[in-house]
Design an enzyme around this catalytic site. Structure first.
Site, PDB file in Angstrom:
ATOM      1  N   ARG A  71      36.012  85.120  35.439  1.00  0.00           N
ATOM      2  CA  ARG A  71      35.130  83.955  35.391  1.00  0.00           C
ATOM      3  C   ARG A  71      35.094  83.313  34.017  1.00  0.00           C
ATOM      4  NH1 ARG A  71      31.611  85.555  40.098  1.00  0.00           N
ATOM      5  NH2 ARG A  71      30.074  83.943  40.414  1.00  0.00           N
ATOM      6  N   ARG A  97      22.175  80.721  52.295  1.00  0.00           N
ATOM      7  CA  ARG A  97      22.945  81.963  52.476  1.00  0.00           C
ATOM      8  C   ARG A  97      22.027  83.132  52.818  1.00  0.00           C
ATOM      9  NH1 ARG A  97      27.337  83.598  48.141  1.00  0.00           N
ATOM     10  NH2 ARG A  97      25.637  83.170  46.687  1.00  0.00           N
ATOM     11  N   ARG A 128      19.483  86.705  48.677  1.00  0.00           N
ATOM     12  CA  ARG A 128      19.665  87.179  47.303  1.00  0.00           C
ATOM     13  C   ARG A 128      18.640  86.528  46.377  1.00  0.00           C
ATOM     14  NH1 ARG A 128      26.011  86.422  46.150  1.00  0.00           N
ATOM     15  NH2 ARG A 128      25.116  85.717  44.201  1.00  0.00           N
TER      16      ARG A 128
END
Ligand code: ADP
Ligand code: ADP
Length: 208
Positions: free
Chosen positions: A90, A124, A152
């Site tokens: 990343r 999500r 999350r």
């Protein structure tokens, strides 16, 4: 094919959703730094506790922590023929470190504009038992597992803004870095899950 594949893209691009197909096609194990960090947080290890602060703030976890995790993971037997990296590297320093310890054969970049990302991330949901990924609108979970679904803690509208900022500042430059090395394959991720899956399969069959 020997060597590793990198699944690249912004948070919420659909990397985790598409990873299973690539694992099936290539036999390479999925190595997700996000999943590894969440496992460490769940265990309550000192590394997990330190990482959690960065994750909850929508910031990248420091490179040395991530590189340590990857070095350890690549020692395992199932990694010898290469792996499917999901969410790693990343940053440019992570990619440079990876270059020293493994061969990257291809980078599949799932491209999705920022305005589609927020809705994907906020909607999500994850099956807490299997880790399977769903979406309240785009991929609803079966009713019988609805009590196992979790959201999350970093999947909020506020945190997603920081994550996108980190993506553009620190991760997006990697696309050029891999493109200069002739490894980048771009895929339009702004389509249905099945359509993106077809493009991913087409890309993988070209590199196998
Ligand atoms: P997403 O699926 O939304 O892209 P991930 O599960 O890959 O998110 O990562 C969740 C969080 O874990 C990131 O926001 C970041 O804080 C941390 N993280 C995961 N992978 C890396 C990495 N390679 N480098 C730095 N931080 C990472
Ligand atoms: P990443 O691993 O890149 O962070 P995920 O695979 O977890 O992304 O996908 C983020 C969310 O978007 C999930 O809720 C998933 O169900 C949903 N999603 C994935 N691909 C698509 C798509 N092509 N269209 C709409 N929603 C998608």
């Amino acid at each position: 094919m020997t060597g590793s594949i990198v699944l690249f893209g912004p948070p919420g691009a659909g990397k985790g959703t598409q990873a299973g197909r690539i694992v099936e096609l290539t036999g390479k194990p999925q190595v997700s730094t996000g999943d590894m960090l969440r496992a460490a947080v769940k265990l309550g290890s000192p590394m997990g506790m330190a990482a959690k602060e960065f994750m909850d703030a929508g910031l990248l976890v420091p490179d040395e922590v991530i590189i340590g995790l990857i070095q350890e993971r690549l020692q395992e037997d199932d990694a010898k023929q290469g792996v499917l990296f999901d969410g790693f590297p990343r940053t440019i320093p992570q990619a440079e470190s990876l270059d020293k310890i493994a061969t990257v054969s291809s980078v599949i970049s799932i491209e999705v504009p920022d305005d589609a990302i927020v809705e994907r991330i906020v909607g999500r949901r994850m099956d807490s038992e299997t880790g399977d990924i769903y979406h309240v609108k785009f991929n609803p979970a079966p009713a019988e597992i609805s009590d196992r679904l979790i959201q999350r803690p970093d999947d909020t509208e506020e945190t997603v803004r920081s994550r996108l900022e980190a993506y553009h500042a620190q991760t997006a430059p990697l696309a050029d870095w891999y493109s200069e090395r002739g490894l980048l394959i771009k895929i339009d991720g702004n389509a249905s899950i099945n359509k993106v899956g077809d493009s991913v399969e087409a890309a993988v069959s070209r590199i196998l």
